[in-house]
Design a protein around this motif. Structure first.
Motif, PDB file in Angstrom:
ATOM      1  N   SER A 198       1.040  -1.100  -0.017  1.00 53.08           N
ATOM      2  CA  SER A 198       0.019   0.016  -0.017  1.00 53.08           C
ATOM      3  C   SER A 198       0.931   1.371   0.127  1.00 53.08           C
ATOM      4  CB  SER A 198      -0.828   0.169   1.083  1.00 53.08           C
ATOM      5  OG  SER A 198      -1.421   1.132   1.421  1.00 53.08           O
ATOM      6  N   THR A 241       0.076   4.407   0.244  1.00 51.07           N
ATOM      7  CA  THR A 241      -0.338   5.497   1.067  1.00 51.07           C
ATOM      8  C   THR A 241       0.341   5.035   2.436  1.00 51.07           C
ATOM      9  OG1 THR A 241      -2.195   4.137   1.308  1.00 51.07           O
ATOM     10  CG2 THR A 241      -2.315   6.122   0.165  1.00 51.07           C
ATOM     11  N   LEU A 242       0.270   3.850   2.823  1.00 53.52           N
ATOM     12  CA  LEU A 242       0.964   3.420   3.956  1.00 53.52           C
ATOM     13  C   LEU A 242       2.531   3.210   4.340  1.00 53.52           C
ATOM     14  CD1 LEU A 242      -1.759   0.421   5.029  1.00 53.52           C
ATOM     15  CD2 LEU A 242      -1.671   2.957   5.571  1.00 53.52           C
ATOM     16  N   LEU A 290      -0.779  10.437   4.385  1.00 51.86           N
ATOM     17  CA  LEU A 290      -1.828   9.491   4.615  1.00 51.86           C
ATOM     18  C   LEU A 290      -3.169  10.145   4.663  1.00 51.86           C
ATOM     19  CD1 LEU A 290      -1.952   6.517   5.689  1.00 51.86           C
ATOM     20  CD2 LEU A 290      -1.809   7.358   7.903  1.00 51.86           C
ATOM     21  N   GLY A 291      -4.181   9.566   3.987  1.00 58.69           N
ATOM     22  CA  GLY A 291      -5.649  10.256   4.137  1.00 58.69           C
ATOM     23  C   GLY A 291      -6.122   9.753   5.743  1.00 58.69           C
ATOM     24  N   LYS A 340     -11.923  -1.227   3.863  1.00 63.22           N
ATOM     25  CA  LYS A 340     -10.848  -1.904   2.977  1.00 63.22           C
ATOM     26  C   LYS A 340     -11.297  -3.390   3.357  1.00 63.22           C
ATOM     27  CE  LYS A 340      -6.450  -0.503   3.096  1.00 63.22           C
ATOM     28  NZ  LYS A 340      -5.236  -0.290   3.431  1.00 63.22           N
ATOM     29  N   TRP A 394      -8.401   4.535  -5.744  1.00 60.41           N
ATOM     30  CA  TRP A 394      -7.581   4.368  -4.609  1.00 60.41           C
ATOM     31  C   TRP A 394      -6.903   3.195  -4.457  1.00 60.41           C
ATOM     32  CZ3 TRP A 394      -9.443   0.913  -0.127  1.00 60.41           C
ATOM     33  CH2 TRP A 394      -8.421   1.251   1.096  1.00 60.41           C
ATOM     34  N   VAL A 395      -5.534   3.358  -3.976  1.00 62.71           N
ATOM     35  CA  VAL A 395      -4.640   2.347  -4.234  1.00 62.71           C
ATOM     36  C   VAL A 395      -5.006   1.047  -3.958  1.00 62.71           C
ATOM     37  CG1 VAL A 395      -2.384   3.699  -3.546  1.00 62.71           C
ATOM     38  CG2 VAL A 395      -4.022   3.126  -1.647  1.00 62.71           C
ATOM     39  N   ASN A 436     -11.318   9.483  -3.664  1.00 61.37           N
ATOM     40  CA  ASN A 436      -9.787   9.409  -3.193  1.00 61.37           C
ATOM     41  C   ASN A 436      -9.114   9.013  -4.526  1.00 61.37           C
ATOM     42  OD1 ASN A 436      -7.360   8.989  -1.969  1.00 61.37           O
ATOM     43  ND2 ASN A 436      -7.915   7.487  -0.543  1.00 61.37           N
ATOM     44  N   LYS A 475     -13.518   8.171   8.055  1.00 58.33           N
ATOM     45  CA  LYS A 475     -13.132   9.618   7.657  1.00 58.33           C
ATOM     46  C   LYS A 475     -14.239  10.690   8.224  1.00 58.33           C
ATOM     47  CE  LYS A 475     -10.381   7.437   4.853  1.00 58.33           C
ATOM     48  NZ  LYS A 475      -9.022   7.395   4.796  1.00 58.33           N
ATOM     49  N   TYR A 535      -8.130  15.741  -0.432  1.00 62.10           N
ATOM     50  CA  TYR A 535      -7.043  15.469  -1.294  1.00 62.10           C
ATOM     51  C   TYR A 535      -6.806  16.682  -2.347  1.00 62.10           C
ATOM     52  CZ  TYR A 535      -7.326  10.918   1.210  1.00 62.10           C
ATOM     53  OH  TYR A 535      -7.858   9.847   2.026  1.00 62.10           O
ATOM     54  N   ARG A 570      -0.414  13.077  -4.900  1.00 57.60           N
ATOM     55  CA  ARG A 570      -1.321  13.350  -4.005  1.00 57.60           C
ATOM     56  C   ARG A 570      -0.891  14.173  -2.869  1.00 57.60           C
ATOM     57  NH1 ARG A 570      -4.978   8.943  -0.896  1.00 57.60           N
ATOM     58  NH2 ARG A 570      -3.251   9.161   0.674  1.00 57.60           N
TER      59      ARG A 570
HETATM   60  N1  GLU Z   1      -7.231   5.697   2.732  1.00 60.19           N
HETATM   61  C1  GLU Z   1      -6.271   6.499   3.179  1.00 60.19           C
HETATM   62  C2  GLU Z   1      -5.306   6.942   2.203  1.00 60.19           C
HETATM   63  O1  GLU Z   1      -5.540   6.830   1.033  1.00 60.19           O
HETATM   64  C3  GLU Z   1      -5.606   5.595   4.108  1.00 60.19           C
HETATM   65  C4  GLU Z   1      -4.449   4.590   3.835  1.00 60.19           C
HETATM   66  C5  GLU Z   1      -4.861   3.432   3.471  1.00 60.19           C
HETATM   67  O2  GLU Z   1      -5.962   2.999   3.695  1.00 60.19           O
HETATM   68  O3  GLU Z   1      -4.442   2.834   2.412  1.00 60.19           O
HETATM   69  O4  GLU Z   1      -4.243   7.234   2.561  1.00 60.19           O
END
Ligand code: GLU
Ligand code: PMP
Length: 399
Positions: A15, A17-18, A39-40, A103, A127-128, A177, A239, A325, A374
């Motif tokens: 991931s 983002t993580l 990070l979102g 998720k 979204w990733v 996102n 969120k 974002y 982003r």
């Molecule tokens: N959804 C958020 C983001 O896109 C949190 C991170 C994730 O869950 O991947 O940053």
């Protein structure tokens, strides 16, 4: 010799983002003052009355055992009522499955509906985790990409052209996102008109940013005529209620799909955490005031950040209508160098900004659009001002 890992994990992307958030933490641990826009994650605390909901649940002593696999009945009933009254989605508590975050709702769903080779059309930028979760379930992602000129929203024609006899599902998020775009009722109606011609294709509407929508008009695909039996609505508490760590998400699906998701969840995680579910029940049945205040604050920041980003040479920005974002096109910098580092991709630029400006962002590659980066504006005004000033100084070195 190390044990060989399964192909499914070696071929899976981490991931992004993580991963970027972890990198920012690593920099901070080294004493570097990183501003994290990667990070979102809301920078607000979970509202007090929701915290109290969890405390009351603990003190009652009633919630220490395994919850029902698909979630407590009263929580599912409250979710079904919310979807019926606020979103105009005809659903029942039996059609709701509560999971460890949206998720897991998505992960369960792809496992429940995909056979190897089934295609899933992904509105891009996406979204990733959509891509990774589709692949993990043996599916084949097919991308339809929106243009900046249309706020990155792919058209109904693009959708129609992408559907084949292997298409099993279509997924999009609105508010989106990573772009912050919101599909209008007209656009969703056009999407629905295409989908109704293909009743075997399931639409997945990810509405997790529902409460952070500056248009004042959130429309659920499943509420449109004829769509409820063909749509899975995904939502969660992370969120809108600033509850990322509590890990509560849910979906509402046609009954046989909900039952399949629940069956998978029963083998994977048994159920979602009992106390977190009680907190979620408080969130959904009580005062939405704090959520509205947070959304107002995100809107103020959106305006501020747009003004600041517009001052950065070469950044092409859309005006996000929801979520938190920005997803500017940064391709202007490709081929430029500060004498040491040459920027060829948005990953190069995100790394350059991290190293040089100590601001973490996420490269567009992770969202299927490598010309953007982003930036999350779920940060304080002073952090946002400082971060963009630092980015400006770093970018000025690229010639
Ligand atoms: N959804 C958020 C983001 O896109 C949190 C991170 C994730 O869950 O991947 O940053
Ligand atoms: N969908 C989208 C569009 C997201 O941005 C996220 C990130 N949190 C999720 C789903 C997953 O949410 P959760 O934290 O509830 O797992």
């Amino acid at each position: 010799m190390a044990i060989k890992l399964a192909d499914r994990v070696t071929s899976m992307a981490e991931s992004a983002t993580l991963a970027m958030a972890a990198k920012a933490r690593e920099f901070k641990a080294r004493g570097i003052d990183v501003i994290s826009l990667s990070l979102g994650e809301p920078d607000f605390k979970t509202p007090k009355h929701i915290q109290d909901g969890a405390k009351t649940a603990i003190d009652s002593g009633k919630y220490f055992g395994y919850p029902p696999v698909n979630g407590y009945a009263d929580l599912r009933e409250a979710i079904a009522n919310k979807l019926k009254n606020e979103n105009r989605i005809e659903t029942t508590p039996e059609q709701i499955v509560v999971s460890n975050g949206a998720k897991q709702s998505l992960a369960n769903l792809f496992q429940a509906i995909l056979n190897p080779g089934d295609e899933v059309i992904i509105y891009t930028p996406y979204w990733v985790s959509y891509e990774a979760l589709v692949k993990l379930a043996g599916g084949e992602p097919v991308y339809i990409t929106g243009e900046l000129e249309n706020e990155y929203k792919a058209s109904a024609k693009q959708l129609a052209d992408a559907i084949t006899d292997k298409t099993k599902a279509v997924i999009f998020s609105s508010p989106c996102n990573p772009t912050g775009s919101v599909f209008t009722k007209e656009e969703l109606t056009e999407m629905a008109d295409v989908l109704k011609k293909h009743p075997d294709v399931i639409a997945i509407a990810d509405e997790i940013y529902e409460l952070i929508n500056y248009t004042g008009n959130h429309v659920s695909l499943a509420s449109l005529p004829g769509m409820v039996d063909q749509t899975v609505t995904v939502n969660g508490f992370a969120k809108g209620f600033a509850m990322t760590g509590w890990r509560v998400g849910y979906l509402s699906a046609p009954l046989h799909i909900a039952k399949a998701c629940s069956k998978i969840q029963g083998q994977l995680t048994s159920a979602n955490c009992s106390i977190a579910q009680r907190a979620a029940l408080t969130a959904i049945t009580e005062d939405l005031g704090p959520s509205k205040e947070m959304a107002n604050e995100y809107l103020r920041r959106r305006d501020l950040v747009l003004e600041l980003l517009n001052e950065l040479p070469g950044f092409k920005n859309n005006t996000p209508k929801g979520a938190f974002y920005f997803f500017p096109d940064v391709s202007y910098y490709f081929g430029k160098s500060d004498g040491n580092t040459t920027i060829n991709t948005s990953s190069d630029l995100a790394m350059y900004i991290l190293e040089e400006a100590n601001v973490s962002t996420v490269a567009g590659e992770a969202f299927g659009l490598p010309t953007s980066i982003r930036l999350s504006y779920a940060a304080s005004e002073s952090e946002l001002r400082e971060a963009i000033e630092r980015i400006k100084v770093a970018l000025a070195k690229l010639k």
